[in-house]
Design a protein around this motif. Structure first.
Motif, short mmCIF file in Angstrom:
data_model
loop_
_atom_site.label_atom_id
_atom_site.label_comp_id
_atom_site.label_asym_id
_atom_site.label_seq_id
_atom_site.Cartn_x
_atom_site.Cartn_y
_atom_site.Cartn_z
N MET A 1 -15.17 10.56 -1.02
CA MET A 1 -14.43 9.73 -0.08
C MET A 1 -13.74 10.56 0.99
N VAL B 1 -8.01 5.23 -1.62
CA VAL B 1 -9.17 4.51 -1.08
C VAL B 1 -10.12 4.12 -2.21
N GLU C 1 0.82 -1.21 0.00
CA GLU C 1 0.00 0.00 0.00
C GLU C 1 0.86 1.27 0.00
N SER D 1 -13.26 10.78 -5.24
CA SER D 1 -12.31 11.03 -4.15
C SER D 1 -12.81 12.15 -3.25
N ASN E 1 -8.56 1.30 -4.24
CA ASN E 1 -8.57 0.05 -3.46
C ASN E 1 -9.96 -0.58 -3.45
N GLN E 2 -10.98 0.26 -3.21
CA GLN E 2 -12.34 -0.26 -3.13
C GLN E 2 -12.82 -0.78 -4.49
N LEU F 1 -13.97 9.97 4.94
CA LEU F 1 -12.81 9.76 5.80
C LEU F 1 -12.80 10.74 6.95
#
Length: 381
Positions: free
Chosen positions: A88, A50, A19, A85, A53-54, A92
């Motif tokens: 997201m 993120v 990562e 993003s 990744n998802q 977050l």
């Protein structure tokens, strides 16, 4: 590795990469697009990571289906990833704040509301700007006040004060390894939890702006000590009472201890860099409090029995070397970080964080924060 959001990465290959390396690749993309220093791009890069990744994991499925829906609606992939993003980033921030409303259902609703018809479409072959990413503003007096008030509000939960935060983040930014905000946030906050989303966003922005200011100082060869944390003109008075420079030094010491194993991985024992770093560390420890200054002076005197310095003499000597020590400490760490073309394949090694109220592992029976966790104290074994 190379990253371009316009190109859909192979899911298995993406997830097989460490990562840290994925994040670094996204930071490099943002850096090339915005002409910002790569270390200043982390706040924009994390939400993009993120999303990717998802999408790769298809977990939650709404993220991949939203991307596919936007692409089918004529939105180019780079813009789609950037817009997602932004959603997201809000999610977050809510998660960090402990907001009870920050569940997966809320994230799903926010993604479902993205309408491709309302998203500007870029001409073919033209790179989308980073307009939807959240840039970090310059560090300001308002940011400083946010961090001052956060430290005061959460002092009982052992959150770091403003000067300690500034010193700690200096140590983080000077580390040979790239350190994720998710790693250092819990050290700064200890047991503190954000009161609400507004506090989470304000404090997070202030910390990232501070990190950028520290980075700018380092790149310009300047001592990254905030003006209100600089040492006063009389070093003996610094040792007589608690003050912001002493607190800043405590933050540096705590940060260096936490990252000590990262330093040990790159330093050669008794090399020029090792000696320079040790001298800087001793200087910072000296100014944490008078008892530590006396201990340091005693050890120096033991190494110079023919002409042992007094506490006053040592204080004035170190006082004149503060800015040089700060610059050299940063230069050494940045040199090692820049010498590597990419982050190490494995996560940087950290010392395990011992709760400040836990019994000290040295067996003294005292709390860690009063024993080996005290600034300037020896490391527990």
């Amino acid at each position: 590795m190379h990253y371009n959001p316009a190109e859909s990465p192979d899911a298995d290959q993406w997830l097989a990469i460490e990562e840290d390396e994925r994040l670094y690749a996204i930071q490099r993309f943002v850096s090339e697009l915005t002409d910002k220093d790569i270390d200043d791009c982390i706040l924009e890069a994390v939400p993009m990571l993120v999303v990717e990744n998802q999408v790769a994991m298809n977990n939650p499925p709404i993220t991949r289906s939203t991307l596919e829906r936007l692409l089918s609606g004529g939105v180019d992939r780079t813009t789609a990833v950037q817009v997602m993003s932004g959603v997201m980033a809000d999610a977050l921030a809510r998660a960090v704040s402990g907001d009870k409303g920050s569940d997966s259902a809320e994230l799903a609703r926010a993604l479902e509301q993205l309408d491709p018809a309302e998203i500007p479409v870029n001409p073919p072959g033209k790179q989308a700007p980073v307009s939807s990413l959240r840039g970090v503003p310059d560090f300001s007096d308002e940011h400083r006040q946010v961090l001052i008030e956060f430290g005061l509000r959460h002092a009982e939960e052992e959150a770091m004060s403003w000067p300690e935060t500034a010193g700690f983040l200096f140590a983080v930014q000077a580390c040979p390894d790239l350190i994720m905000p998710s790693e250092w946030t819990e050290i700064i906050q200890d047991q503190a939890v954000f009161n609400d989303l507004a506090e989470a966003q304000a404090v997070t922005e202030a910390r990232m702006a501070l990190m950028n200011w520290v980075s700018d100082c380092m790149s310009q060869g300047q001592a990254a000590i905030p003006v209100d944390c600089k040492p006063g003109p009389d070093p003996l008075r610094i040792l007589e009472a608690d003050n912001d420079f002493s607190r800043w030094c405590r933050g540096v010491i705590e940060g260096h201890r936490w990252l000590e194993q990262s330093w040990n991985q790159v330093l050669t024992i008794d090399s020029d860099d090792d000696r320079s770093l040790s001298m800087a560390w001793i200087l910072f420890a000296f100014f944490t409090d008078r008892s530590m200054a006396e201990q340091v002076t005693k050890e120096i005197a033991g190494n110079s029995p023919k002409d042992p310095p007094t506490l006053e003499e040592q204080a004035w000597k170190f006082h004149g070397l503060v800015e040089q020590a700060v610059v050299e400490y940063a230069d050494i760490g940045l040199a090692y970080r820049r010498s590597a073309p990419a982050p190490k394949a494995q996560q940087p090694v950290r010392s395990r964080k011992i709760g400040r109220n836990e019994p000290c592992p040295c067996g003294s029976g005292m709390k860690y924060k009063k024993c080996c966790g005290r600034p300037g104290a020896g490391r527990p074994h």
